[in-house]
Write a protein that holds these residues in place. Structure first.
Motif, PDB file in Angstrom:
ATOM      1  N   UNK A 178       0.891  -1.460  -0.010  1.00  0.00           N
ATOM      2  CA  UNK A 178      -0.194   0.000  -0.025  1.00  0.00           C
ATOM      3  C   UNK A 178       0.756   1.184  -0.145  1.00  0.00           C
ATOM      4  N   UNK A 179       0.843   2.024  -1.051  1.00  0.00           N
ATOM      5  CA  UNK A 179       1.424   3.333  -1.037  1.00  0.00           C
ATOM      6  C   UNK A 179       0.514   4.415  -0.893  1.00  0.00           C
ATOM      7  N   UNK A 180       0.681   5.182   0.048  1.00  0.00           N
ATOM      8  CA  UNK A 180      -0.135   6.324   0.179  1.00  0.00           C
ATOM      9  C   UNK A 180       0.466   7.739  -0.044  1.00  0.00           C
ATOM     10  N   UNK A 181      -0.025   8.340  -1.236  1.00  0.00           N
ATOM     11  CA  UNK A 181       0.964   9.626  -1.575  1.00  0.00           C
ATOM     12  C   UNK A 181       0.181  10.911  -1.377  1.00  0.00           C
ATOM     13  N   UNK A 182       0.920  11.720  -0.733  1.00  0.00           N
ATOM     14  CA  UNK A 182       0.518  12.817  -0.181  1.00  0.00           C
ATOM     15  C   UNK A 182       1.096  14.060  -1.090  1.00  0.00           C
ATOM     16  N   UNK A 183       0.050  15.075  -1.658  1.00  0.00           N
ATOM     17  CA  UNK A 183       0.404  16.185  -2.243  1.00  0.00           C
ATOM     18  C   UNK A 183      -0.106  17.353  -1.737  1.00  0.00           C
ATOM     19  N   UNK A 184       0.792  18.293  -1.420  1.00  0.00           N
ATOM     20  CA  UNK A 184       0.616  19.633  -0.898  1.00  0.00           C
ATOM     21  C   UNK A 184      -0.385  20.641  -1.984  1.00  0.00           C
ATOM     22  N   UNK A 185      -0.968  21.514  -1.426  1.00  0.00           N
ATOM     23  CA  UNK A 185      -1.451  22.416  -2.114  1.00  0.00           C
ATOM     24  C   UNK A 185      -0.829  23.872  -2.400  1.00  0.00           C
ATOM     25  N   UNK A 186      -1.702  24.790  -2.513  1.00  0.00           N
ATOM     26  CA  UNK A 186      -1.095  26.042  -2.974  1.00  0.00           C
ATOM     27  C   UNK A 186      -0.143  26.748  -1.856  1.00  0.00           C
ATOM     28  N   UNK A 187       1.132  26.942  -2.325  1.00  0.00           N
ATOM     29  CA  UNK A 187       2.225  27.524  -1.299  1.00  0.00           C
ATOM     30  C   UNK A 187       2.749  26.391  -0.333  1.00  0.00           C
TER      31      UNK A 187
ATOM     32  N   UNK B  49       5.762  11.574   0.523  1.00  0.00           N
ATOM     33  CA  UNK B  49       5.117  12.779   0.132  1.00  0.00           C
ATOM     34  C   UNK B  49       5.723  13.508  -1.285  1.00  0.00           C
ATOM     35  N   UNK B  50       4.900  13.743  -2.139  1.00  0.00           N
ATOM     36  CA  UNK B  50       5.269  14.103  -3.443  1.00  0.00           C
ATOM     37  C   UNK B  50       6.131  15.498  -3.467  1.00  0.00           C
ATOM     38  N   UNK B  51       7.427  15.199  -3.979  1.00  0.00           N
ATOM     39  CA  UNK B  51       8.324  16.663  -3.654  1.00  0.00           C
ATOM     40  C   UNK B  51       7.714  17.883  -3.860  1.00  0.00           C
ATOM     41  N   UNK B  52       7.933  19.010  -3.074  1.00  0.00           N
ATOM     42  CA  UNK B  52       7.338  20.179  -3.302  1.00  0.00           C
ATOM     43  C   UNK B  52       7.405  20.679  -4.650  1.00  0.00           C
ATOM     44  N   UNK B  53       6.433  21.470  -5.104  1.00  0.00           N
ATOM     45  CA  UNK B  53       6.267  21.758  -6.460  1.00  0.00           C
ATOM     46  C   UNK B  53       5.779  23.096  -6.460  1.00  0.00           C
ATOM     47  N   UNK B  54       6.041  23.969  -7.694  1.00  0.00           N
ATOM     48  CA  UNK B  54       5.669  25.257  -7.733  1.00  0.00           C
ATOM     49  C   UNK B  54       4.027  25.383  -8.074  1.00  0.00           C
ATOM     50  N   UNK B  55       3.161  26.139  -7.191  1.00  0.00           N
ATOM     51  CA  UNK B  55       1.944  25.933  -7.462  1.00  0.00           C
ATOM     52  C   UNK B  55       1.739  27.311  -8.333  1.00  0.00           C
ATOM     53  N   UNK B  56       1.865  27.319  -9.528  1.00  0.00           N
ATOM     54  CA  UNK B  56       1.526  28.241 -10.529  1.00  0.00           C
ATOM     55  C   UNK B  56       1.573  27.701 -11.850  1.00  0.00           C
ATOM     56  N   UNK B  57       1.024  28.589 -12.680  1.00  0.00           N
ATOM     57  CA  UNK B  57       0.960  28.227 -14.079  1.00  0.00           C
ATOM     58  C   UNK B  57      -0.239  27.346 -14.129  1.00  0.00           C
TER      59      UNK B  57
END
Length: 348
Positions: A10-19, A49-57
């Protein structure tokens, strides 16, 4: 050589939101991993945790990047487990706009199958969202932020006026008071200046503190308002009701037809006597009569004073007194997804 793992992977993947950042979820992933390991038999749980990404575009570009990353990760984990395609079961967990990203990614994989009867790969068994604005941001977020900013501005103005008046009065009284004729015995060099210096320094520090508080609060409290407006700039389709409703319908359809569990845990600030007669939420909720409503799960936060505080602080016990309940509710949803995928879920 692959290491064969018994039971489910079981892989639980976390994705952050804006900023958001890699630290958005704090210790929440570890808590979920512990609960599931202890309560679900024959499962190897890993939270990533999905690596931090730019929340723009463009949101679609973010979906493509995430899809590629998830595909590569799934292959690596399935090979390492000694199993074939579909061995790893995936739970997507998105906070805020991360929930939009994971929802759209899920649909990309669903649509990418050769035909509707082909098995889904990666094998996503649940799509959990945390305070994701599937129907937009609650207008109260803007209203409360603006009101709070005005309150602080008024308080700062009152404090500043009080200090200026006090300093003016202090100057007038000192001007009419004759200086002391003698220096206190054994005062030394410092003794000559200790009285006047203390008053002058104290007055300057107090005046500076007042100005500093005014400036600090202005920036600090304007943050929630600008945060909310920037949120909308990043995802312009939050104004597109048709697209918002379509996304929700697709999530519900994926649960009903594919068995992919969908839940959205939304923050809720209880009513405050004399201040707020009704509870407050960061997101717009579906109508109670809607078939979507049952997938929206209330996550109470009695510590937050604003919707933005509740939204950004939902993954820490010090900022959310409903933190432990949130963990149990999320773990239960994932447990349901695992048992459903095994075909062993017994309806109560």
């Amino acid at each position: 050589m692959a290491l064969t793992v018994s039971g489910d992977v079981l892989l639980i993947i976390f994705v952050h939101g804006f900023k958001g950042t890699d630290q958005t979820f704090s210790q929440f992933p570890e808590r979920l991993q512990h609960i599931l390991t202890e309560t679900v038999p024959d499962v190897s749980v890993e939270c990533i945790v999905f690596p931090a990404y730019e929340t723009k575009g463009d949101l679609n570009e973010a979906v493509i990047r995430f899809s590629d990353w998830l595909t590569t990760l799934t292959v690596e984990k399935e090979v390492a487990s000694g199993g074939g395609a579909g061995r790893a079961k995936i739970v997507l967990c998105g906070h805020s706009m991360g929930g939009l990203l994971t929802a759209d990614t899920l649909q990309e994989f669903v649509r990418g199958r050769p035909d509707a009867n082909a098995p889904l790969w990666p094998k996503i068994i649940a799509c959990l969202a945390f305070d994701t604005p599937y129907l937009g941001l609650n207008p109260g977020v803007f209203k409360d932020s603006a009101t709070k900013a005005l309150e602080y501005a008024q308080a700062a103005r009152t404090v500043g006026t009080g200090f200026l008046g006090a300093l003016a009065g202090f100057g007038a009284s000192k001007a009419t008071t004759p200086p002391p004729s003698e220096t206190p015995p054994n005062a030394g060099g410092w003794g000559k200046w200790s009285g006047p210096a203390t008053y002058a320094l104290g007055g300057a520090l107090l005046a500076g503190a007042a100005a500093g508080v005014t400036y600090y609060k202005r920036d600090d409290l304007a943050l929630s308002f600008s945060w909310a407006t920037d949120h909308l700039k990043y995802v312009g389709n939050l104004w597109d009701n048709a697209a918002l409703n379509k996304r929700l319908e697709q999530l519900v359809e994926s649960e009903e037809k594919e068995g992919i569990i969908f839940r959205n845990f939304y923050t809720f600030i209880p009513p405050t006597p004399l201040l707020n007669s009704a509870g407050r939420t960061f997101i717009v909720l579906p109508k109670k009569s809607s078939h979507v409503a049952s997938r929206f799960i209330l996550a109470r936060n009695g510590l937050a004073t604003t919707e933005v505080e509740a939204h950004t602080g939902m993954f820490a016990a010090k900022t959310n007194d409903g933190y432990y309940d949130l963990g149990l509710e999320a773990a239960n949803a994932i447990r349901t997804a695992i048992l459903t995928s095994r075909g062993t879920l017994v309806e109560s």
